[in-house]
Design a protein around this motif. Structure first.
Motif, PDB file in Angstrom:
ATOM      1  N   UNK A  50      57.981 -15.452  19.870  1.00 20.33           N
ATOM      2  CA  UNK A  50      58.090 -14.826  21.191  1.00 20.33           C
ATOM      3  C   UNK A  50      56.846 -13.990  21.469  1.00 20.33           C
ATOM      4  N   UNK A  51      56.602 -13.716  22.746  1.00 23.34           N
ATOM      5  CA  UNK A  51      55.447 -12.894  23.118  1.00 23.34           C
ATOM      6  C   UNK A  51      55.847 -11.583  23.788  1.00 23.34           C
ATOM      7  N   UNK A  52      57.049 -11.512  24.358  1.00 18.40           N
ATOM      8  CA  UNK A  52      57.531 -10.238  24.897  1.00 18.40           C
ATOM      9  C   UNK A  52      59.060 -10.283  24.998  1.00 18.40           C
ATOM     10  N   UNK A  53      59.608  -9.141  25.283  1.00 18.66           N
ATOM     11  CA  UNK A  53      61.060  -8.965  25.206  1.00 18.66           C
ATOM     12  C   UNK A  53      61.825  -9.960  26.058  1.00 18.66           C
ATOM     13  N   UNK A  54      61.322 -10.253  27.243  1.00 18.31           N
ATOM     14  CA  UNK A  54      62.046 -11.153  28.141  1.00 18.31           C
ATOM     15  C   UNK A  54      62.196 -12.555  27.554  1.00 18.31           C
ATOM     16  N   UNK A  55      61.333 -12.921  26.601  1.00 20.15           N
ATOM     17  CA  UNK A  55      61.365 -14.268  26.028  1.00 20.15           C
ATOM     18  C   UNK A  55      62.255 -14.381  24.800  1.00 20.15           C
ATOM     19  N   UNK A  56      62.757 -13.278  24.281  1.00 21.46           N
ATOM     20  CA  UNK A  56      63.517 -13.346  23.025  1.00 21.46           C
ATOM     21  C   UNK A  56      64.721 -14.274  23.128  1.00 21.46           C
ATOM     22  N   UNK A  57      65.551 -14.177  24.178  1.00 18.53           N
ATOM     23  CA  UNK A  57      66.691 -15.111  24.250  1.00 18.53           C
ATOM     24  C   UNK A  57      66.246 -16.573  24.367  1.00 18.53           C
ATOM     25  N   UNK A  58      65.129 -16.805  25.063  1.00 14.21           N
ATOM     26  CA  UNK A  58      64.662 -18.177  25.281  1.00 14.21           C
ATOM     27  C   UNK A  58      64.238 -18.840  23.980  1.00 14.21           C
ATOM     28  N   UNK A  59      63.455 -18.134  23.152  1.00 15.39           N
ATOM     29  CA  UNK A  59      62.982 -18.772  21.923  1.00 15.39           C
ATOM     30  C   UNK A  59      64.144 -19.030  20.966  1.00 15.39           C
ATOM     31  N   UNK A  60      65.117 -18.122  20.943  1.00 14.38           N
ATOM     32  CA  UNK A  60      66.279 -18.328  20.084  1.00 14.38           C
ATOM     33  C   UNK A  60      67.078 -19.546  20.542  1.00 14.38           C
ATOM     34  N   UNK A  61      67.252 -19.661  21.853  1.00 12.19           N
ATOM     35  CA  UNK A  61      68.022 -20.781  22.395  1.00 12.19           C
ATOM     36  C   UNK A  61      67.303 -22.111  22.154  1.00 12.19           C
ATOM     37  N   UNK A  62      65.979 -22.115  22.323  1.00 17.36           N
ATOM     38  CA  UNK A  62      65.207 -23.338  22.098  1.00 17.36           C
ATOM     39  C   UNK A  62      65.270 -23.765  20.641  1.00 17.36           C
ATOM     40  N   UNK A  63      65.152 -22.803  19.739  1.00 20.57           N
ATOM     41  CA  UNK A  63      65.220 -23.123  18.316  1.00 20.57           C
ATOM     42  C   UNK A  63      66.570 -23.745  17.971  1.00 20.57           C
ATOM     43  N   UNK A  64      67.626 -23.204  18.536  1.00 18.45           N
ATOM     44  CA  UNK A  64      68.958 -23.744  18.292  1.00 18.45           C
ATOM     45  C   UNK A  64      69.080 -25.160  18.843  1.00 18.45           C
ATOM     46  N   UNK A  65      68.534 -25.380  20.026  1.00 18.00           N
ATOM     47  CA  UNK A  65      68.676 -26.675  20.691  1.00 18.00           C
ATOM     48  C   UNK A  65      67.949 -27.794  19.950  1.00 18.00           C
TER      49      UNK A  65
END
Length: 279
Positions: free
Chosen positions: A37-52
Protein backbone atom coordinates in the motif's frame (compact mmCIF):
# COMPACT_ATOMS: atom_id res chain seq x y z
CA UNK A 1 7.29 -20.25 -10.61
CA UNK A 2 8.03 -16.60 -9.92
CA UNK A 3 7.20 -14.14 -7.14
CA UNK A 4 6.74 -10.46 -7.95
CA UNK A 5 7.75 -8.96 -4.61
CA UNK A 6 6.51 -5.45 -5.47
CA UNK A 7 3.47 -4.82 -7.64
CA UNK A 8 0.92 -2.00 -7.23
CA UNK A 9 -2.09 -3.86 -8.60
CA UNK A 10 -4.35 -1.37 -6.83
CA UNK A 11 -3.07 1.49 -9.03
CA UNK A 12 -5.59 3.36 -11.18
CA UNK A 13 -3.75 2.25 -14.33
CA UNK A 14 -5.24 -1.22 -13.80
CA UNK A 15 -8.81 -0.13 -13.13
CA UNK A 16 -10.13 -1.28 -16.51
CA UNK A 17 -8.51 -4.73 -16.69
CA UNK A 18 -7.05 -5.65 -13.29
CA UNK A 19 -8.24 -9.26 -13.29
CA UNK A 20 -7.03 -9.79 -16.86
CA UNK A 21 -3.60 -8.41 -15.91
CA UNK A 22 -3.32 -10.75 -12.95
CA UNK A 23 -4.43 -13.74 -15.00
CA UNK A 24 -1.83 -12.92 -17.67
CA UNK A 25 0.85 -12.87 -14.99
CA UNK A 26 -0.31 -16.23 -13.65
CA UNK A 27 -0.19 -17.66 -17.16
CA UNK A 28 3.39 -16.37 -17.43
CA UNK A 29 4.34 -18.23 -14.24
CA UNK A 30 4.03 -15.43 -11.69
CA UNK A 31 2.21 -17.38 -9.02
CA UNK A 32 2.36 -14.76 -6.25
CA UNK A 33 2.50 -10.96 -6.09
CA UNK A 34 3.15 -8.78 -3.06
CA UNK A 35 0.96 -5.67 -3.18
CA UNK A 36 2.30 -2.85 -1.00
CA UNK A 37 0.00 0.00 0.00
CA UNK A 38 1.05 3.63 -0.43
CA UNK A 39 -1.40 5.45 1.87
CA UNK A 40 -4.19 4.81 4.32
CA UNK A 41 -7.01 5.00 1.80
CA UNK A 42 -5.50 2.05 -0.11
CA UNK A 43 -5.19 -0.36 2.82
CA UNK A 44 -8.60 -2.04 2.31
CA UNK A 45 -7.99 -2.27 -1.45
CA UNK A 46 -4.66 -4.08 -1.28
CA UNK A 47 -6.02 -6.53 1.29
CA UNK A 48 -9.07 -7.25 -0.84
CA UNK A 49 -6.97 -7.70 -4.00
CA UNK A 50 -4.60 -10.08 -2.26
CA UNK A 51 -7.54 -12.16 -1.09
CA UNK A 52 -9.13 -12.19 -4.54
CA UNK A 53 -6.04 -13.31 -6.40
CA UNK A 54 -4.29 -15.46 -3.81
CA UNK A 55 -1.56 -12.87 -3.32
CA UNK A 56 0.05 -11.09 -0.36
CA UNK A 57 -0.01 -7.46 0.76
CA UNK A 58 1.70 -4.90 2.97
CA UNK A 59 0.31 -1.88 4.80
CA UNK A 60 2.14 1.42 5.15
CA UNK A 61 2.54 5.07 4.19
CA UNK A 62 4.80 5.75 1.20
CA UNK A 63 7.16 8.76 1.46
CA UNK A 64 5.49 10.40 -1.56
CA UNK A 65 2.28 10.50 0.49
CA UNK A 66 3.88 11.83 3.66
CA UNK A 67 2.93 15.45 2.82
CA UNK A 68 -0.77 14.52 3.06
CA UNK A 69 -0.42 12.02 5.90
CA UNK A 70 -1.47 12.76 9.46
CA UNK A 71 -0.17 11.41 12.75
CA UNK A 72 -3.60 9.81 13.18
CA UNK A 73 -2.71 7.60 10.20
CA UNK A 74 0.05 6.02 12.28
CA UNK A 75 -2.46 5.17 14.99
CA UNK A 76 -4.70 3.72 12.30
CA UNK A 77 -1.79 1.66 10.96
CA UNK A 78 -1.10 0.26 14.40
CA UNK A 79 -4.79 -0.65 14.70
CA UNK A 80 -4.87 -2.23 11.24
CA UNK A 81 -1.78 -4.33 11.91
CA UNK A 82 -3.28 -5.49 15.19
CA UNK A 83 -6.66 -6.25 13.64
CA UNK A 84 -5.09 -8.21 10.77
CA UNK A 85 -2.32 -9.94 12.73
CA UNK A 86 -3.78 -13.36 11.91
CA UNK A 87 -4.25 -12.65 8.21
CA UNK A 88 -1.77 -14.94 6.44
CA UNK A 89 -1.66 -12.56 3.48
CA UNK A 90 -0.34 -9.58 5.48
CA UNK A 91 3.41 -10.10 5.09
CA UNK A 92 5.05 -6.72 5.80
CA UNK A 93 4.83 -3.05 6.68
CA UNK A 94 5.24 -1.13 3.46
CA UNK A 95 5.82 0.66 1.30
CA UNK A 96 7.74 2.94 3.65
CA UNK A 97 11.02 4.80 3.39
CA UNK A 98 12.65 8.04 2.29
CA UNK A 99 12.74 9.83 -1.07
CA UNK A 100 15.37 12.50 -1.64
CA UNK A 101 14.94 12.59 -5.42
CA UNK A 102 11.65 14.48 -5.69
CA UNK A 103 12.51 18.18 -5.13
CA UNK A 104 9.38 18.91 -3.08
CA UNK A 105 10.44 16.26 -0.58
CA UNK A 106 13.96 17.59 -0.14
CA UNK A 107 13.26 20.74 1.87
CA UNK A 108 14.47 20.61 5.48
CA UNK A 109 10.89 20.48 6.70
CA UNK A 110 9.92 17.60 4.41
CA UNK A 111 13.09 15.65 5.10
CA UNK A 112 12.28 15.85 8.81
CA UNK A 113 8.66 14.87 8.21
CA UNK A 114 9.68 11.91 6.08
CA UNK A 115 12.05 10.73 8.80
CA UNK A 116 9.30 11.02 11.41
CA UNK A 117 6.92 8.79 9.44
CA UNK A 118 9.66 6.37 8.41
CA UNK A 119 10.95 5.84 11.93
CA UNK A 120 7.43 5.61 13.39
CA UNK A 121 6.60 2.86 10.90
CA UNK A 122 9.84 1.04 11.67
CA UNK A 123 8.79 1.01 15.31
CA UNK A 124 5.40 -0.42 14.35
CA UNK A 125 7.06 -3.13 12.26
CA UNK A 126 9.31 -3.97 15.20
CA UNK A 127 6.37 -3.99 17.59
CA UNK A 128 4.31 -6.29 15.36
CA UNK A 129 7.22 -8.53 14.38
CA UNK A 130 6.85 -7.80 10.68
CA UNK A 131 9.40 -7.20 7.91
CA UNK A 132 9.43 -3.92 5.99
CA UNK A 133 9.36 -3.05 2.30
CA UNK A 134 11.55 0.01 1.82
CA UNK A 135 11.39 2.77 -0.76
CA UNK A 136 15.04 3.68 -1.40
CA UNK A 137 15.70 6.73 -3.57
CA UNK A 138 18.90 8.62 -2.83
CA UNK A 139 18.33 7.72 0.80
CA UNK A 140 20.10 4.43 1.50
CA UNK A 141 22.44 5.70 4.22
CA UNK A 142 19.70 7.34 6.24
CA UNK A 143 17.43 4.31 5.85
CA UNK A 144 20.25 2.16 7.19
CA UNK A 145 20.69 4.54 10.10
CA UNK A 146 17.03 4.07 10.98
CA UNK A 147 17.36 0.29 10.81
CA UNK A 148 20.37 0.38 13.14
CA UNK A 149 18.39 2.44 15.64
CA UNK A 150 15.24 0.34 15.27
CA UNK A 151 16.06 -3.16 13.98
CA UNK A 152 13.32 -5.17 12.29
CA UNK A 153 13.14 -8.86 11.51
CA UNK A 154 13.97 -8.53 7.80
CA UNK A 155 12.73 -6.86 4.64
CA UNK A 156 13.30 -5.80 1.07
CA UNK A 157 15.14 -2.74 -0.20
CA UNK A 158 12.86 -2.12 -3.17
CA UNK A 159 14.28 -0.90 -6.50
CA UNK A 160 17.75 -0.84 -5.02
CA UNK A 161 20.22 1.31 -6.92
CA UNK A 162 22.95 2.14 -4.40
CA UNK A 163 26.55 1.18 -3.90
CA UNK A 164 27.99 -2.24 -3.21
CA UNK A 165 28.80 -1.12 0.35
CA UNK A 166 25.21 -0.01 0.92
CA UNK A 167 23.92 -3.24 -0.59
CA UNK A 168 26.08 -5.27 1.74
CA UNK A 169 24.87 -3.26 4.73
CA UNK A 170 21.25 -4.13 3.90
CA UNK A 171 22.16 -7.77 3.36
CA UNK A 172 23.98 -7.88 6.70
CA UNK A 173 20.73 -6.74 8.34
CA UNK A 174 18.81 -9.63 6.84
CA UNK A 175 17.39 -7.77 3.84
CA UNK A 176 17.08 -8.78 0.22
CA UNK A 177 17.46 -6.30 -2.64
CA UNK A 178 14.74 -5.85 -5.24
CA UNK A 179 15.70 -5.86 -8.94
CA UNK A 180 13.37 -5.26 -11.86
CA UNK A 181 12.87 -3.12 -14.93
CA UNK A 182 15.89 -0.86 -14.46
CA UNK A 183 18.12 -3.91 -14.80
CA UNK A 184 17.00 -4.35 -18.42
CA UNK A 185 18.71 -1.16 -19.62
CA UNK A 186 22.24 -1.61 -20.92
CA UNK A 187 23.21 1.78 -19.50
CA UNK A 188 22.47 0.57 -15.95
CA UNK A 189 26.09 -0.48 -15.56
CA UNK A 190 26.44 -0.13 -11.79
CA UNK A 191 23.16 -1.91 -11.14
CA UNK A 192 24.09 -4.74 -13.48
CA UNK A 193 27.43 -5.16 -11.74
CA UNK A 194 25.64 -5.41 -8.41
CA UNK A 195 23.16 -7.93 -9.76
CA UNK A 196 26.03 -10.00 -11.13
CA UNK A 197 28.38 -9.80 -8.15
CA UNK A 198 26.12 -10.04 -5.10
CA UNK A 199 25.34 -13.48 -3.71
CA UNK A 200 22.18 -14.86 -5.29
CA UNK A 201 20.79 -15.12 -1.75
CA UNK A 202 20.60 -11.30 -1.71
CA UNK A 203 18.28 -10.97 -4.71
CA UNK A 204 14.53 -10.85 -5.21
CA UNK A 205 12.60 -9.91 -8.33
CA UNK A 206 9.95 -7.23 -8.69
CA UNK A 207 8.19 -5.15 -11.32
CA UNK A 208 6.87 -2.12 -9.39
CA UNK A 209 4.04 -2.32 -11.94
CA UNK A 210 2.66 -0.15 -13.40
CA UNK A 211 5.88 1.86 -12.91
CA UNK A 212 9.59 1.30 -13.81
CA UNK A 213 8.90 -0.19 -17.25
CA UNK A 214 11.57 -2.46 -18.77
CA UNK A 215 13.36 -1.18 -21.85
CA UNK A 216 10.96 -2.91 -24.24
CA UNK A 217 8.05 -0.86 -22.88
CA UNK A 218 9.87 2.45 -22.45
CA UNK A 219 9.12 5.43 -24.68
CA UNK A 220 11.48 8.41 -24.85
CA UNK A 221 10.33 11.95 -24.08
CA UNK A 222 10.43 12.68 -27.81
CA UNK A 223 8.22 9.70 -28.56
CA UNK A 224 5.80 10.64 -25.80
CA UNK A 225 5.65 14.20 -27.17
CA UNK A 226 4.51 12.70 -30.47
CA UNK A 227 1.67 10.95 -28.71
CA UNK A 228 3.21 7.51 -28.26
CA UNK A 229 2.01 6.34 -24.83
CA UNK A 230 4.42 5.05 -22.23
CA UNK A 231 4.20 1.30 -21.95
CA UNK A 232 2.40 0.07 -18.84
CA UNK A 233 4.45 -2.31 -16.78
CA UNK A 234 2.70 -5.40 -15.42
CA UNK A 235 3.63 -8.48 -13.36
CA UNK A 236 3.54 -10.59 -16.53
CA UNK A 237 6.81 -8.89 -17.54
CA UNK A 238 8.69 -10.42 -14.59
CA UNK A 239 9.90 -13.61 -16.32
CA UNK A 240 11.41 -11.59 -19.18
CA UNK A 241 13.17 -9.33 -16.66
CA UNK A 242 14.41 -12.48 -14.99
CA UNK A 243 15.93 -13.61 -18.29
CA UNK A 244 18.16 -10.52 -18.19
CA UNK A 245 19.31 -11.32 -14.66
CA UNK A 246 19.88 -14.98 -15.52
CA UNK A 247 22.02 -13.98 -18.51
CA UNK A 248 24.07 -11.57 -16.40
CA UNK A 249 24.75 -14.24 -13.81
CA UNK A 250 25.07 -17.13 -16.24
CA UNK A 251 22.50 -19.33 -14.50
CA UNK A 252 19.51 -21.31 -15.85
CA UNK A 253 16.11 -19.66 -15.44
CA UNK A 254 14.64 -22.47 -13.28
CA UNK A 255 17.56 -22.12 -10.88
CA UNK A 256 17.05 -18.36 -10.65
CA UNK A 257 13.29 -18.78 -10.13
CA UNK A 258 13.85 -21.21 -7.27
CA UNK A 259 16.52 -19.04 -5.64
CA UNK A 260 14.71 -15.69 -5.84
CA UNK A 261 11.43 -17.25 -4.68
CA UNK A 262 13.19 -18.85 -1.72
CA UNK A 263 14.78 -15.49 -0.89
CA UNK A 264 11.39 -13.76 -0.99
CA UNK A 265 9.95 -16.35 1.38
CA UNK A 266 12.95 -15.97 3.70
CA UNK A 267 12.72 -12.21 4.09
CA UNK A 268 8.89 -12.21 4.10
CA UNK A 269 8.34 -15.35 6.21
CA UNK A 270 4.53 -15.37 6.02
CA UNK A 271 4.82 -15.51 2.24
CA UNK A 272 6.25 -19.03 2.38
CA UNK A 273 2.92 -20.65 3.30
CA UNK A 274 1.15 -18.80 0.48
CA UNK A 275 3.82 -19.65 -2.08
CA UNK A 276 3.44 -23.36 -1.55
CA UNK A 277 -0.33 -23.34 -1.97
CA UNK A 278 -1.88 -24.04 -5.33
CA UNK A 279 -2.30 -20.82 -7.38
Amino acid sequence: MWIDTHCHLDAAEFDTDRDVVRQAALSAGVTRCVIPAVHRAHWPDVAQLAQRHGDAYALGIHPLYVPQAQEADLLALDHALTERRDDPRLVAVGEIGLDFFVPELCTPEMRERQWFFYFAQLKLAQQHGLPVILHVRRSADLLLKGLRQCPVVSGIAHAFNGSHQQAQAFVDMGFALGFGGTLTYERSLQLRRLASDLPVSALVLETDAPDIPPHWLYQTAEQRAKGVPQGRNSPAELPRMAQVLAALRGVPLPELAAATSANACRVLPKLAALYHRDP
